[in-house]
Design an enzyme around this catalytic site. Sequence first.
Site, PDB file in Angstrom:
ATOM      1  N   ASP A  70      -7.984   4.666  -3.640  1.00 41.22           N
ATOM      2  CA  ASP A  70      -9.073   4.995  -2.723  1.00 41.22           C
ATOM      3  C   ASP A  70     -10.120   5.870  -3.402  1.00 41.22           C
ATOM      4  O   ASP A  70     -10.362   7.027  -3.024  1.00 41.22           O
ATOM      5  CB  ASP A  70      -8.509   5.688  -1.484  1.00 41.22           C
ATOM      6  CG  ASP A  70      -7.596   4.771  -0.690  1.00 41.22           C
ATOM      7  OD1 ASP A  70      -7.688   3.549  -0.877  1.00 41.22           O
ATOM      8  OD2 ASP A  70      -6.791   5.273   0.104  1.00 41.22           O
ATOM      9  N   GLU A 128       3.235   5.133  -3.743  1.00 38.95           N
ATOM     10  CA  GLU A 128       3.384   6.189  -4.767  1.00 38.95           C
ATOM     11  C   GLU A 128       4.773   6.863  -4.769  1.00 38.95           C
ATOM     12  O   GLU A 128       5.215   7.219  -5.877  1.00 38.95           O
ATOM     13  CB  GLU A 128       2.284   7.250  -4.587  1.00 38.95           C
ATOM     14  CG  GLU A 128       0.912   6.769  -4.938  1.00 38.95           C
ATOM     15  CD  GLU A 128       0.273   5.915  -3.823  1.00 38.95           C
ATOM     16  OE1 GLU A 128      -0.647   5.145  -4.126  1.00 38.95           O
ATOM     17  OE2 GLU A 128       0.721   6.013  -2.661  1.00 38.95           O
ATOM     18  N   ASP A 135       0.839  -1.203   0.000  1.00 36.80           N
ATOM     19  CA  ASP A 135       0.000   0.000   0.000  1.00 36.80           C
ATOM     20  C   ASP A 135       0.873   1.250   0.000  1.00 36.80           C
ATOM     21  O   ASP A 135       2.019   1.232   0.460  1.00 36.80           O
ATOM     22  CB  ASP A 135      -0.903  -0.009   1.230  1.00 36.80           C
ATOM     23  CG  ASP A 135      -2.210   0.734   1.017  1.00 36.80           C
ATOM     24  OD1 ASP A 135      -2.262   1.582   0.108  1.00 36.80           O
ATOM     25  OD2 ASP A 135      -3.169   0.463   1.756  1.00 36.80           O
TER      26      ASP A 135
END
Length: 946
Positions: free
Chosen positions: A629, A555, A552
Amino acid sequence: MRKLTLLLLGWMPLYIMAQAPAVQRTSTGYYLKWAEPTAQGVQSMTVDFIAPAIVKVNAQPFQEVTPITSLMVVEQVFKNPELTFNDKGNDWVSVQSNVLEVRINRQTGFIQYYDTKGNLLLKENDKEARRFQETFLNGSPTYNIQQNFDISKNEAWYGLGQHQTGSFNYNGEQVELLQYNTVASVPFMVSQKSYGILWDNNSYTLVGDVRPKLSLDALKLFDKDGKQGWLTATYYNKKNPADIWVVRPESDLNYSSLDDQVKFPASFKLNDAKAKWEGSFVSAKTGKHLFWIRYSGYLKVYINDSLVADRWRQAWNAGIIQFNYPVEKEKSYQVRLEWDPDGGEAYLEAKVLPPSLQKATPLSFASDVAHQLQYYFVAGNNIDEVISGYRTLTGKAVLLPKSAYGFWQSRERYKTQKELLDVVAQFRSDKVGIDQIVQDWSYWPEKEWGSQNFDLQRFPDAKAMVDKVHEQHVKILISVWPKIYEHTDVFKTFREKGFIYERNVAEQRLDWIGKGYTSSFYDVFNKDARKAFWELTKERLHSKGFDGWWLDAVEPDIHSNLSKQQRIDFMSPTALGAGAAYFNAYPLLASKGFYDGLMETDPNKRVLILTRASFGGLQRYGSITWSGDIASRWDDFKDQIAAGMNFSMSGQPNWTSDIGGFSVESRYYNPSAADQEEWRELNARWYQFGAFCPIFRVHGQFPFREYYNIAPKDHVAYSSMLYYNQLRYRLIPYIYSLAGATYHQDYTLMRSLVMDFPHDQQVASVNDQFLLGSALLVSPIYKYQSRSREVYLPGGSDWYDFYTGQKYSGSQTVTIDAPYEKIPVLVKSGSILPIGEVQQYVDEKKNQTIQLFIYQGADGKFDLYEDDGASLSYAKGNYSIIPVQYNESSKILTIGDRKGSYEGMISNRNFEVVVVSAGSKQGVDSKMKVAKKVKYSGKLINIQLH
């Protein structure tokens, strides 16, 4: 044989003149060298065929040719292709393979690409093909670079990863390559003309029309009273709109990052406020204007009282609205933005891009940081071949475990060991299919993020939990972040070894957990740090038996909602250099660390990684990317269709979204009866879409996302979700065969219509239909209470309703019924569709009877692929293919000799042949008439059909 580096021969000057480069022929192309840098800063350039359909272009602001160490392109050996060189006179030289011709202007170095029939595929801009602009970064010189191409106004192009604007065909638009929660940036594009470009740069990049987006005052603005220079901004109490706090002129809406919150009026309380901007604008240009708005909360945009955007996004994760609006020169347009921040943190930024002054449609790549400019041109006879060329460069898409193609259940989050085990038990009790369950974040003690330890109060025995899951034939993944809290022993050890980015800790920025804690991420560009992080994970998580890894926030999202520059600064320096030079590649190296560690730990076991971002080459690391998300809204749902297709055309075959959306509006927490029904329908419709995506996965915030928590058994949403769960498992023989082809044939599961119907001009911009494989045309329902929709049926084929067998002709738009329970799915004539039995997990019934649906009207073929589903032996040739062919004129179905074998293979298969024709009207929901039952032992069988 040679490595992927330039091989120069002796000087062979072909043409030299003042201001023109010296031109050398090499064994694979040409080398151009200028005595002094050109006006665009170029001093040397190489053009090399590395394969018959792949050309590498490298330009440098200096004469020395220094190879780039690419993070995307894998080091490998290529056989020199056979080439023909041609001196075309004073202006041009060319080099040609049996696939592609490259012409180079000897005066300027700009390039044109042709197929072997002389058709122009792509040309660089002949006035400024490329440009270097010197700048400085962290005390060292570097360059902003730009590469410019000219394409036709009607040429559609795609790819570049996953973006959330709903755009599909990017012609005339601007695409920002910057990793961000919900945006996965991959610097590879494909054209409907069957070529692609891999842009070999890891920094922030703009693609398409790369002119800077402008603040709204690039237009002539007028306030609501007609005064020129600004819009009227009104900030007021959301509970009492007459209670106006501030009215002020604003011409630049820029509340884009966390540090911009101070720009709001001091009396503006975000939790209790609304705002609106009113007035009009006038442009000096006629044409489509691109409006780009970054927002969170509720936002409505009106132009001339017409609602052009109506969106919501959670306050802490801003989204993008992007739309084109046709504008006439010097004409006035009323504009109004109505905004409800819906939270104590909110973002709003509005920009505009007027029409380009250029006559040609621009296709440019512009990157912030580089020492060289390098791209690869990839040609093919179709988009599949172009994607194959991309994977030739960046690595094969390794095959995921077979269980990955079954159903995944997840939620944010299972707070205890018991919660997770209860969910698995409920699935098994209800006999509902499930293969994967996912343990999301915060299973650790609150203060120990990054320790990889479990909170023993909530997870007293994680290994026993995993074992119990496995007993029920379910696999389990666990969330692992690159984030580590400052006060943990792990952080201290990593910091001592130089493995940690220091900036976030130096600024002492707190996260949002409990009282707030300081943290940072580990440096994935340091191979020792990658290894250390895997060893930590191996010791504390892998040892407990987890089957897959949810990476997760890669980025990297070191601290949310900072500006672009702050995010880059927080990832600097890396072990390879400045963070700005490598920012977009973080997810690639994060997956590499786990893949390498797993290959060393379990060298014959397939890797399963789920990641929130992507980059060129990620497919070689056993990774799936999900769309981040996103919001639980119908418009966000629709955006996933285009996002998934473009991601797939970026060479990445494994994609999924959070079924139902991740972030939920507050109206669904304690819903009214009306809101409850909308919630159920949204989830049911998304579930229907998800059943046909490469990965079928449910996830999201409260309300809980299990089928039995969404609706009761007597509700149509429940029965619809159960139907599509069962259908997914019935389709596993088809889906897993497609998955096998992603490795063996560089295939793509989720397909835009343009991939299979390139000559049908109607499909170039169809952004709300897709193909699963080449047989199934899927048309999701993304509007609340819609019970039908228009479906475009591509030309060149007839089409059959998947459920009923009703036949339609191609090259037309038809209205298809879409009752609550179903979405329109059609099957192309000539398809051979293997459909198995309902299962609770993918290999529950290994010797299941497979029905072969034969859709008459055209010849067809299908390779039924099988392997052991878990090991890497498929890459060594241990798999089987049962070739199936149908001849329309003779009506003969041939089940051919089985090719290959693998350990544990089922030697004998039972097939039931079902014929679908205009007369039979048989579908998966019909009471089917079986034309023939076949016992197959691996030897060829011919079957006469009628």
